[in-house]
Design a protein around this motif. Structure first.
Motif, short mmCIF file in Angstrom:
data_model
loop_
_atom_site.label_atom_id
_atom_site.label_comp_id
_atom_site.label_asym_id
_atom_site.label_seq_id
_atom_site.Cartn_x
_atom_site.Cartn_y
_atom_site.Cartn_z
N SER A 165 24.69 49.91 10.95
CA SER A 165 24.24 50.96 10.38
C SER A 165 24.77 52.24 10.66
CB SER A 165 22.96 50.74 9.91
OG SER A 165 22.05 50.26 11.07
N ALA A 172 11.85 48.35 10.29
CA ALA A 172 10.52 48.70 9.73
C ALA A 172 9.64 49.78 10.30
CB ALA A 172 9.64 47.32 9.39
N THR A 210 16.52 52.31 11.52
CA THR A 210 16.64 51.50 10.13
C THR A 210 15.74 50.43 9.87
OG1 THR A 210 18.44 50.29 11.04
CG2 THR A 210 19.08 52.26 10.05
N SER A 245 22.33 49.79 15.57
CA SER A 245 23.42 49.21 15.62
C SER A 245 24.86 49.59 14.89
CB SER A 245 23.18 47.53 15.39
OG SER A 245 23.60 47.14 14.33
N1 LIG Z 1 6.96 45.20 12.92
C1 LIG Z 1 6.02 45.36 13.60
O1 LIG Z 1 4.81 45.47 12.94
C2 LIG Z 1 6.22 45.81 15.14
C3 LIG Z 1 5.16 45.85 15.76
C4 LIG Z 1 5.15 46.11 17.17
C5 LIG Z 1 6.41 45.87 17.77
N2 LIG Z 1 7.40 45.50 17.14
C6 LIG Z 1 8.90 45.29 17.62
O2 LIG Z 1 9.81 46.53 17.10
C7 LIG Z 1 11.26 45.94 17.07
C8 LIG Z 1 11.80 46.13 16.13
O3 LIG Z 1 11.05 45.52 15.02
P1 LIG Z 1 11.10 45.82 13.41
O4 LIG Z 1 9.90 45.16 12.85
O5 LIG Z 1 11.15 47.19 13.25
O6 LIG Z 1 12.40 45.30 13.10
P2 LIG Z 1 13.51 45.30 11.93
O7 LIG Z 1 12.91 45.95 10.66
O8 LIG Z 1 14.31 44.30 11.79
O9 LIG Z 1 14.54 46.44 12.62
C9 LIG Z 1 15.46 46.20 13.63
C10 LIG Z 1 16.04 47.70 13.94
O10 LIG Z 1 16.65 47.40 15.25
C11 LIG Z 1 17.97 47.83 15.14
N3 LIG Z 1 18.89 46.94 16.15
C12 LIG Z 1 19.02 45.44 15.99
N4 LIG Z 1 19.79 45.39 17.18
C13 LIG Z 1 20.30 46.35 17.69
C14 LIG Z 1 21.32 46.54 18.89
N5 LIG Z 1 21.99 45.75 19.48
N6 LIG Z 1 21.57 47.95 18.86
C15 LIG Z 1 20.81 48.95 18.21
N7 LIG Z 1 19.96 48.84 17.39
C16 LIG Z 1 19.71 47.58 16.99
C17 LIG Z 1 18.34 47.61 13.67
O11 LIG Z 1 19.41 48.21 13.44
P3 LIG Z 1 20.63 47.75 12.14
O12 LIG Z 1 20.03 48.44 10.78
O13 LIG Z 1 21.78 48.58 12.92
O14 LIG Z 1 20.68 46.41 12.17
C18 LIG Z 1 17.05 48.11 13.08
O15 LIG Z 1 17.03 49.32 13.13
C19 LIG Z 1 11.04 44.50 17.75
O16 LIG Z 1 11.17 44.55 19.26
C20 LIG Z 1 9.54 44.20 17.22
O17 LIG Z 1 8.99 43.04 18.13
C21 LIG Z 1 7.59 45.46 15.66
#
Ligand SMILES: NC(=O)c1ccc[n+]([C@@H]2O[C@H](COP(=O)([O-])OP(=O)(O)OC[C@H]3O[C@@H](n4cnc5c(N)ncnc54)[C@H](OP(=O)(O)O)[C@@H]3O)[C@@H](O)[C@H]2O)c1
Length: 329
Positions: free
Chosen positions: A46, A21, A19, A43
């Motif tokens: 959702s 980004a 769910t 998590s």
């Molecule tokens: N954005 C970037 O450009 C980028 C680039 C490289 C790496 N990353 C890494 O990728 C990861 C996610 O980034 P994002 O930007 O996609 O963040 P985000 O938009 O905040 O999404 C976070 C995701 O993680 C899920 N989540 C959070 N806690 C959880 C748990 N305890 N168990 C299962 N699912 C859980 C959330 O689900 P819910 O909907 O249930 O809250 C959501 O699907 C981070 O580690 C970040 O450092 C991001």
């Protein structure tokens, strides 16, 4: 179908963080590339909601140790944040899945490969028969190393200085919503990372991850990272010094032949808007660094959600799938 999945049976893929980004982009890329056997996890917040996968909706399952270790996943693509990855990744790997984790949980841990396929793809294959966990680097490190590797092979890298201009999507979907909701006059530059002495953790990550991927443990790397009011794509100004003289034209010629890189000539130059939604690292302004000996200065823009995160992880997984296909009877 683009690549990686043209033959053989469909791998069973779990997208954990579906769910978020990065997760949403991961699902889009998997559908584009012809994968069909895909499940979405997030998590408890959702679980039960739906996410788009091609022309279908997938019901989101809760990512629990039990669900992930059940033995019914071949690949697990994680984008859930560091503490959730630390809690869940070992269970997916124990259940038999090959895991690509996009958080910083495993990036700098000895014995866990930190992989950019264009630079060190073979490192992922080394853990197929052991713990089956590969780490995906930071979204600025991936384009940086794709550009530096071929230049290093040609002229021997001595040092790097880099200034980053990072979009809000690098901090997740909530920051994207916040930027969309703000009045343009409220937009500002920020440095929204944790401080480690006089550096941010983003700056020290860029140094440590670049050294690990390039296998240059003593490479001097100095970075200043800034968040800019742009929705998608990170940009980087890079100043690199080499062991031998290298002209701007020679560096541009090398990069024109390099995987995943597209060189733009003046009057063109890379912009976040041009990079967003694409798979290539746009590189331009390639020129002699007038303040250095044997130095090159260049500028890049790259979609941080695609090659900076989701696409790089899928490319790692496809190296593993291709290797598995060679050994399958
Ligand atoms: N954005 C970037 O450009 C980028 C680039 C490289 C790496 N990353 C890494 O990728 C990861 C996610 O980034 P994002 O930007 O996609 O963040 P985000 O938009 O905040 O999404 C976070 C995701 O993680 C899920 N989540 C959070 N806690 C959880 C748990 N305890 N168990 C299962 N699912 C859980 C959330 O689900 P819910 O909907 O249930 O809250 C959501 O699907 C981070 O580690 C970040 O450092 C991001």
């Amino acid at each position: 179908m683009q690549s990686g999945n043209q033959s053989g049976s469909q791998p069973r893929i779990g997208v954990i963080g579906a769910t978020g980004a990065v997760g949403v982009v991961t699902l889009g890329l998997l559908a584009e590339r012809g994968y069909t056997n895909v499940r979405a996890f997030a998590s408890a917040r959702s679980a039960g909601s739906t996410v788009t996968f091609g022309d279908r909706q997938l019901t989101v399952e809760e990512a629990t140790p039990e669900n992930l270790s059940a033995g019914d996943l071949d690949l697990a693509l994680f984008s859930v944040g560091t503490s959730a990855s630390q809690a869940l990744v070992p269970h997916a790997a124990a259940g038999g899945a090959f895991v690509v984790d996009k958080s910083s949980a495993y990036r700098l841990v000895d014995g866990y490969p930190l992989v950019v396929p264009e630079v060190n793809g073979n490192r992922a294959l080394e853990v197929m028969g052991t713990h089956r966990i590969a780490a995906n680097p930071n979204c600025c490190t991936i384009p940086l190393t794709c550009v530096l590797k071929p230049l290093h092979e040609a002229a021997g890298l001595k040092s790097i200085r880099v200034a980053t201009y990072q979009s809000v999507s690098g901090a997740g979907w909530q920051r994207m919503e916040q930027l969309r909701a703000e009045h343009p006059n409220d937009h500002n530059l920020t440095m929204d990372w944790s401080w480690e002495g006089d550096e941010s953790d983003e700056e020290s990550k860029l140094r440590a991850e670049t050294r690990k991927i390039m296998e240059l443990p003593d490479l001097p790397v100095s970075a200043t990272c800034v968040r800019v009011p742009v929705l998608v794509s990170h940009s980087e100004a890079i100043w690199a010094e080499f062991d031998r003289p290298i002209s701007g034209q020679e560096a541009a010629a090398i990069l024109r032949e390099s995987a995943s890189v597209k060189v733009l000539d003046l009057p063109g130059f890379p912009t976040p808007k041009a990079a967003a939604g694409g798979d290539e690292i746009l590189v331009g302004r390639i020129r002699e660094d007038r303040a250095a000996v044997n130095g090159i200065s260049l500028y890049l823009s790259n979609d941080n959600l695609r090659k900076g995160a989701a696409l790089n992880a899928i490319q790692i997984a496809e190296l593993v799938l291709a290797e598995q296909a060679k050994t399958r009877p």
